[in-house]
Scaffold this motif. Structure first.
Motif, PDB file in Angstrom:
ATOM      1  N   HIS A 191      66.722 -60.074  26.364  1.00  0.00           N
ATOM      2  CA  HIS A 191      66.363 -58.662  26.269  1.00  0.00           C
ATOM      3  C   HIS A 191      66.258 -58.055  27.669  1.00  0.00           C
ATOM      4  O   HIS A 191      65.443 -58.493  28.487  1.00  0.00           O
ATOM      5  N   ALA A 223      75.240 -55.129  27.573  1.00  0.00           N
ATOM      6  CA  ALA A 223      75.347 -55.220  26.111  1.00  0.00           C
ATOM      7  C   ALA A 223      76.619 -55.970  25.711  1.00  0.00           C
ATOM      8  O   ALA A 223      76.594 -56.813  24.799  1.00  0.00           O
ATOM      9  N   ARG A 275      69.037 -63.143  21.514  1.00  0.00           N
ATOM     10  CA  ARG A 275      69.748 -62.708  22.714  1.00  0.00           C
ATOM     11  C   ARG A 275      68.740 -62.265  23.774  1.00  0.00           C
ATOM     12  O   ARG A 275      67.679 -61.718  23.445  1.00  0.00           O
ATOM     13  N   ARG A 315      70.596 -57.838  24.549  1.00  0.00           N
ATOM     14  CA  ARG A 315      69.980 -56.680  23.895  1.00  0.00           C
ATOM     15  C   ARG A 315      69.466 -55.768  25.006  1.00  0.00           C
ATOM     16  O   ARG A 315      68.799 -56.241  25.930  1.00  0.00           O
ATOM     17  N   THR A 362      67.455 -52.273  26.248  1.00  0.00           N
ATOM     18  CA  THR A 362      66.607 -51.098  26.057  1.00  0.00           C
ATOM     19  C   THR A 362      66.633 -50.294  27.343  1.00  0.00           C
ATOM     20  O   THR A 362      66.371 -50.835  28.422  1.00  0.00           O
ATOM     21  N   ASP A 415      65.953 -61.738  16.997  1.00  0.00           N
ATOM     22  CA  ASP A 415      67.219 -61.798  17.740  1.00  0.00           C
ATOM     23  C   ASP A 415      66.985 -62.583  19.024  1.00  0.00           C
ATOM     24  O   ASP A 415      66.150 -62.220  19.857  1.00  0.00           O
ATOM     25  N   GLY A 435      74.071 -50.058  19.660  1.00  0.00           N
ATOM     26  CA  GLY A 435      73.052 -51.102  19.717  1.00  0.00           C
ATOM     27  C   GLY A 435      72.081 -50.947  20.868  1.00  0.00           C
ATOM     28  O   GLY A 435      70.997 -51.550  20.860  1.00  0.00           O
ATOM     29  N   THR A 451      61.173 -58.949  17.175  1.00  0.00           N
ATOM     30  CA  THR A 451      62.523 -59.279  16.749  1.00  0.00           C
ATOM     31  C   THR A 451      62.754 -60.784  16.716  1.00  0.00           C
ATOM     32  O   THR A 451      62.135 -61.543  17.463  1.00  0.00           O
TER      33      THR A 451
END
Length: 444
Positions: free
Chosen positions: A8, A35, A6, A40, A42, A4, A68, A2
């Motif tokens: 993780h 979030a 931000r 981000r 997971t 992105d 998201g 990614t």
């Protein structure tokens, strides 16, 4: 990979929606709050079928996972709770006691935790796959089970990823008795000691549990924090301060909402309720409602069902589980909340914070030393039982019934203001801010 930028977060948790176990609310709120604060996220968790088959599921929770958030589910086997005899081996059918002993031994070969140890291998493998595909800046692992910490420790040792150990209960401490669950030289103790030494932060749900661990691990003490469960602001029941008081001697609804475990003093409450009906016309005209699961798993415990059914003549009923989306509706229908908890200096319960958010009277049916008392002390509509005798519980129930008829808008607003400090985001944000700063310092 990614683009992105931000940070993780890998959030490792066994019980995630649709799991309905008590700790799921903390897990859901933590993932959502990270979030909301610009991470981000997971989530690494067990397959849905694990919860549908074994713990019971609350599908309404899945809609509350923030948009998201990526949820990665991996298989989890739980042979000890397998009720389908077609899935049993012949050996298990013929030698069930021997099978249980061998299974407990096998469970702990890779990680010292009965029932969950075998999950370490697939959990660690999944965590590494996630990191290699999209580098992780931070791991937060939420126990129990404690095997989730193995994934955090693995990514730290192999890749230098910082991690947080988030405890709902404790690994070595029996929160009910205050004793130790594992000897100092046990595999569990050695594993926790190693993990504690490398953790960036360690979270506990109340001060007593944190202080116990600070004494045990003084080198890690400064990195230990209390992150109370709190309540979810979007689920605060609609109980306005100007809610009409009850009629003196009129019918009231007393209610408990939560999991009734074998340690909860259900029999003591029922005896106290019966005594209160003998002492008070108001309680005698009222009803008590038990909402939630009876026991830890999907099927209700028969002895609990029988005990509640036997109290039916005293206007006690079991109203079944409540989906998270319907919690506010349940509270809106109550006049008095029943906080029935297990004994233990280290026991708080997440429900106490939700109860506080309503501004309704709270009757505590638990041992005076329970840590929930530390949270409730100072609440203007708190009625703790002096002890768990029928008369001790009855006195608290009668006092709460009288308060419903006399508490005006000002007192109810004071009660809601008292609880407002325990909003979930107020508990989480200071730690998320600190961890965001930590990641900024270590990320190139």
């Amino acid at each position: 990979m990614t683009t992105d930028r931000r940070p993780h977060l890998l959030y490792v948790v066994w019980g995630f929606p649709p799991c309905r176990a008590g700790g799921v609310y903390r897990a859901l709120a933590t993932a959502n709050r990270f979030a909301a604060q610009g991470w981000r996220v997971t989530v690494l968790t067990a397959e849905r079928d694990t919860f549908v088959r074994f713990t019971g599921a609350d599908p309404s929770l899945e809609s509350r996972v923030a948009e998201g958030i990526e949820v990665v589910r991996i298989p989890f086997e739980w042979p000890a709770l397998e009720s389908d005899l077609h899935r049993w081996s012949r050996f298990r059918v013929e030698q069930p006691r021997v099978w249980r002993k061998l299974r407990a031994w096998r469970d702990q070969r890779t990680f010292p935790e009965v029932g969950y140890g075998p999950w370490k291998k697939p959990l660690v493998a999944a965590a590494e796959r996630i990191h290699r595909a999209d580098p992780v800046d931070l791991v937060v692992a939420t126990a129990n089970p404690n095997v989730v910490f193995a994934a955090a420790g693995h990514l730290h040792r192999k890749f230098g990823v910082p991690y947080v150990m988030d405890y709902r209960d404790a690994w070595l401490l029996d929160v009910f008795t205050g004793g130790r669950l594992h000897a100092p030289r046990s595999r569990a103790a050695r594993a926790e000691r190693e993990l504690m030494a490398s953790a960036s932060e360690v979270w506990f749900v109340n001060d007593p549990i944190r202080e116990w661990h600070r004494a045990l691990y003084p080198a890690t003490a400064a990195r230990m924090h209390t992150v109370a469960n709190g309540f979810d602001a979007d689920l605060v029941p609609d109980a306005p301060a100007d809610r009409a008081p009850g009629e003196p001697g009129g019918e009231l609804r007393f209610g408990y909402l939560g999991t009734v475990t074998p340690r909860v003093p259900l029999a003591e409450f029922l005896a106290g309720w019966k005594r209160a009906r003998e002492l008070s016309p108001s309680v005698a005209a009222s009803s008590a409602h038990i909402h939630g699961y009876l026991g830890y798993y999907a099927q209700p415990r028969p002895e609990m069902l029988a005990a509640i059914a036997a109290a039916g003549d005293d206007a006690v009923s079991y109203d079944g589980p409540v989906g998270k989306g319907d919690v506010a509706k349940v509270y809106d229908g109550l006049d008095v909340q029943l906080l029935i908890l297990a004994a233990g200096r280290y026991v708080t319960s997440g429900k106490v914070f939700e109860y506080l958010a309503t501004g309704l009277p709270v009757v505590s049916v638990h041992h005076p030393d329970n840590a929930a008392g530390d949270v409730l002390r100072g609440h203007p509509l708190w009625f703790p039982a002096a002890d768990l005798s029928p008369d001790g519980i009855a006195a608290a129930l009668v006092a709460a019934a009288e308060a419903v008829a006399t508490a005006g808008p000002e007192l109810r607003q004071q009660a809601r203001d008292f609880g407002a400090r325990y909003r979930r985001d107020l508990q989480l944000d200071p730690r998320i801010d600190a961890l965001t700063e930590l990641v900024r310092k270590v990320t190139p």
